[in-house]
Enzyme design. Structure first.
Site, PDB file in Angstrom:
ATOM      1  CG  ASP A 122     -12.855   1.191 -27.494  1.00 38.83           C
ATOM      2  OD1 ASP A 122     -13.971   1.569 -27.088  1.00 38.83           O
ATOM      3  OD2 ASP A 122     -12.079   0.502 -26.780  1.00 38.83           O
ATOM      4  CG  ASN A 172     -18.909   7.731 -24.661  1.00 39.77           C
ATOM      5  OD1 ASN A 172     -19.855   7.873 -23.884  1.00 39.77           O
ATOM      6  ND2 ASN A 172     -18.461   6.535 -25.012  1.00 39.77           N
ATOM      7  CE1 TYR A 226     -16.503   6.989 -14.109  1.00 44.44           C
ATOM      8  CE2 TYR A 226     -18.180   7.918 -12.665  1.00 44.44           C
ATOM      9  CZ  TYR A 226     -17.809   7.392 -13.888  1.00 44.44           C
ATOM     10  OH  TYR A 226     -18.754   7.266 -14.898  1.00 44.44           O
ATOM     11  CE  LYS A 241     -17.030   9.987 -16.225  1.00 46.65           C
ATOM     12  NZ  LYS A 241     -16.875  10.035 -17.682  1.00 46.65           N
TER      13      LYS A 241
HETATM   14  N1  LIG Z   1     -22.281   2.726 -17.470  1.00 45.48           N
HETATM   15  C1  LIG Z   1     -22.633   3.594 -16.541  1.00 45.48           C
HETATM   16  O1  LIG Z   1     -23.359   3.271 -15.573  1.00 45.48           O
HETATM   17  C2  LIG Z   1     -22.178   5.028 -16.648  1.00 45.48           C
HETATM   18  C3  LIG Z   1     -22.752   5.975 -15.783  1.00 45.48           C
HETATM   19  C4  LIG Z   1     -22.358   7.294 -15.874  1.00 45.48           C
HETATM   20  C5  LIG Z   1     -21.407   7.665 -16.809  1.00 45.48           C
HETATM   21  N2  LIG Z   1     -20.851   6.734 -17.628  1.00 45.48           N
HETATM   22  C6  LIG Z   1     -19.826   7.163 -18.559  1.00 45.48           C
HETATM   23  O2  LIG Z   1     -20.184   6.779 -19.878  1.00 45.48           O
HETATM   24  C7  LIG Z   1     -18.990   6.687 -20.666  1.00 45.48           C
HETATM   25  C8  LIG Z   1     -19.045   5.403 -21.484  1.00 45.48           C
HETATM   26  O3  LIG Z   1     -19.019   4.302 -20.592  1.00 45.48           O
HETATM   27  P1  LIG Z   1     -19.759   2.901 -20.841  1.00 45.48           P
HETATM   28  O4  LIG Z   1     -20.618   2.673 -19.663  1.00 45.48           O
HETATM   29  O5  LIG Z   1     -20.327   2.863 -22.202  1.00 45.48           O
HETATM   30  O6  LIG Z   1     -18.514   1.927 -20.670  1.00 45.48           O
HETATM   31  P2  LIG Z   1     -17.849   0.830 -21.622  1.00 45.48           P
HETATM   32  O7  LIG Z   1     -16.744   0.246 -20.827  1.00 45.48           O
HETATM   33  O8  LIG Z   1     -18.894  -0.070 -22.174  1.00 45.48           O
HETATM   34  O9  LIG Z   1     -17.262   1.726 -22.821  1.00 45.48           O
HETATM   35  C9  LIG Z   1     -16.148   2.567 -22.640  1.00 45.48           C
HETATM   36  C10 LIG Z   1     -15.161   2.334 -23.768  1.00 45.48           C
HETATM   37  O10 LIG Z   1     -14.044   3.218 -23.594  1.00 45.48           O
HETATM   38  C11 LIG Z   1     -12.888   2.531 -24.010  1.00 45.48           C
HETATM   39  N3  LIG Z   1     -11.680   3.098 -23.397  1.00 45.48           N
HETATM   40  C12 LIG Z   1     -11.322   3.059 -22.094  1.00 45.48           C
HETATM   41  N4  LIG Z   1     -10.096   3.593 -21.924  1.00 45.48           N
HETATM   42  C13 LIG Z   1      -9.670   3.990 -23.152  1.00 45.48           C
HETATM   43  C14 LIG Z   1      -8.473   4.592 -23.633  1.00 45.48           C
HETATM   44  N5  LIG Z   1      -7.453   4.868 -22.820  1.00 45.48           N
HETATM   45  N6  LIG Z   1      -8.374   4.863 -24.953  1.00 45.48           N
HETATM   46  C15 LIG Z   1      -9.399   4.553 -25.812  1.00 45.48           C
HETATM   47  N7  LIG Z   1     -10.537   3.971 -25.403  1.00 45.48           N
HETATM   48  C16 LIG Z   1     -10.680   3.686 -24.099  1.00 45.48           C
HETATM   49  C17 LIG Z   1     -13.114   1.093 -23.531  1.00 45.48           C
HETATM   50  O11 LIG Z   1     -12.300   0.163 -24.214  1.00 45.48           O
HETATM   51  C18 LIG Z   1     -14.602   0.908 -23.783  1.00 45.48           C
HETATM   52  O12 LIG Z   1     -14.848   0.265 -25.033  1.00 45.48           O
HETATM   53  C19 LIG Z   1     -17.819   6.763 -19.682  1.00 45.48           C
HETATM   54  O13 LIG Z   1     -17.256   8.041 -19.727  1.00 45.48           O
HETATM   55  C20 LIG Z   1     -18.477   6.520 -18.351  1.00 45.48           C
HETATM   56  O14 LIG Z   1     -17.761   7.114 -17.296  1.00 45.48           O
HETATM   57  C21 LIG Z   1     -21.222   5.420 -17.576  1.00 45.48           C
END
Ligand SMILES: NC(=O)c1ccc[n+]([C@@H]2O[C@H](COP(=O)([O-])OP(=O)(O)OC[C@H]3O[C@@H](n4cnc5c(N)ncnc54)[C@H](O)[C@@H]3O)[C@@H](O)[C@H]2O)c1
Length: 254
Positions: free
Chosen positions: A38, A91, A157, A161
């Site tokens: 992260d 992820n 986005y 995706k």
């Molecule tokens: N939460 C939702 O509703 C949702 C829906 C569909 C897809 N997603 C996808 O799920 C995945 C995880 O998202 P989440 O909801 O757990 O979000 P989150 O923000 O809780 O976790 C994402 C993590 O990625 C880290 N991150 C971001 N940019 C980074 C970088 N440049 N280098 C290293 N780390 C980095 C952030 O610090 C964060 O801790 C993402 O790809 C998101 O697009 C989420």
């Protein structure tokens, strides 16, 4: 008794929060060796501490996935420390404020595409030779229903995706016969702190989203998604390659 992921060396990006954090903890409880990645140091520390408290094997790396050298270090160090890579979970991701084409500035387009699509390309490109050398591996990409439809997020986005799903299928097609499976999850809303990313959400974007949210129901707990992910990286899904598993509580069936 052996566990589902016994000793599987598993890189999880964005493992400091939300879905990635829950994947890291669950996979560890199933015997995997976890590389927690992260960009936020406290988040890495938190996930690493949680895994260590349950006696899991874990290595935390604070790095920025938009930097190629950081990704090289991630793959090199993982192999140096744990000898090989079995599972790669691309992820980490950021949201885009639901911005329309007109509202999407070039800088923001680059940022979203770099984290959500270019980083998985680079991590996978660097990890795959190690997987082939080791006789196979499993890749799981976290996509979204915004990767299947046009009105679930902003432009950048949505494009990132969709791209990640194309990337998943291409890698599956080219590396399946080398023992490497590559699948994606297309997620609906998940209860995490991902937020709007770019600050205030676009009123236009939210209006478009509103048209589709009626059938969404409750958001998922990230733990529910971690269990879906566990299936896709484990032997239980051994015949699944190049698939996109939709986990959205039926949001897109209507
Ligand atoms: N939460 C939702 O509703 C949702 C829906 C569909 C897809 N997603 C996808 O799920 C995945 C995880 O998202 P989440 O909801 O757990 O979000 P989150 O923000 O809780 O976790 C994402 C993590 O990625 C880290 N991150 C971001 N940019 C980074 C970088 N440049 N280098 C290293 N780390 C980095 C952030 O610090 C964060 O801790 C993402 O790809 C998101 O697009 C989420």
């Amino acid at each position: 008794m052996s566990k589902v992921l016994d000793h599987k060396v598993t890189i999880i990006t964005g493992a400091g929060s939300g879905i990635g954090e829950e994947m890291a903890k669950l996979f560890s409880s199933e015997g995997a060796t976890i590389v927690v990645v992260d960009v936020v140091p406290e988040r890495v520390d938190k996930t690493v501490a949680a895994i260590r408290s349950k006696h899991g094997t874990v290595y935390g790396m604070v790095l920025d996935l938009t930097k190629k050298d950081d990704i090289k270090k991630l793959v090199d160090d993982s192999v140096k420390i744990f000898d090989h890579i079995d599972i790669l979970c691309n992820n980490a991701g950021i949201m885009d404020g639901f911005y329309s084409l007109e509202e999407t500035e070039e800088e923001w387009w680059d940022k979203v595409l770099n984290v959500n699509l270019k980083a998985p390309y680079l991590t996978t490109k660097m990890a795959i030779p190690h997987m082939m050398h080791n006789g196979g591996g499993t890749i799981l990409n976290t996509s979204s229903v915004a990767g299947l439809y046009g009105g679930r997020a902003g432009l950048a986005y949505t494009v990132s995706k969709h791209g990640l799903i194309g990337f998943t299928k291409h890698v599956a097609a080219y590396y399946g016969d080398k023992g490497i499976r590559c699948n994606a999850m297309a997620l609906g809303a998940v209860n995490t702190q991902i937020g709007y990313g770019s600050g205030k959400p676009s009123p236009l974007g939210l209006k478009v989203l509103e048209k589709t949210t009626g059938s969404m129901g409750r958001p998922a707990d990230p733990q529910e998604i971690a269990r879906t992910a566990l299936f896709l990286v484990s032997k239980d899904s051994s015949y699944i390659n190049g698939s996109v598993l939709v986990a959205d509580n039926g949001w897109t069936v209507y």
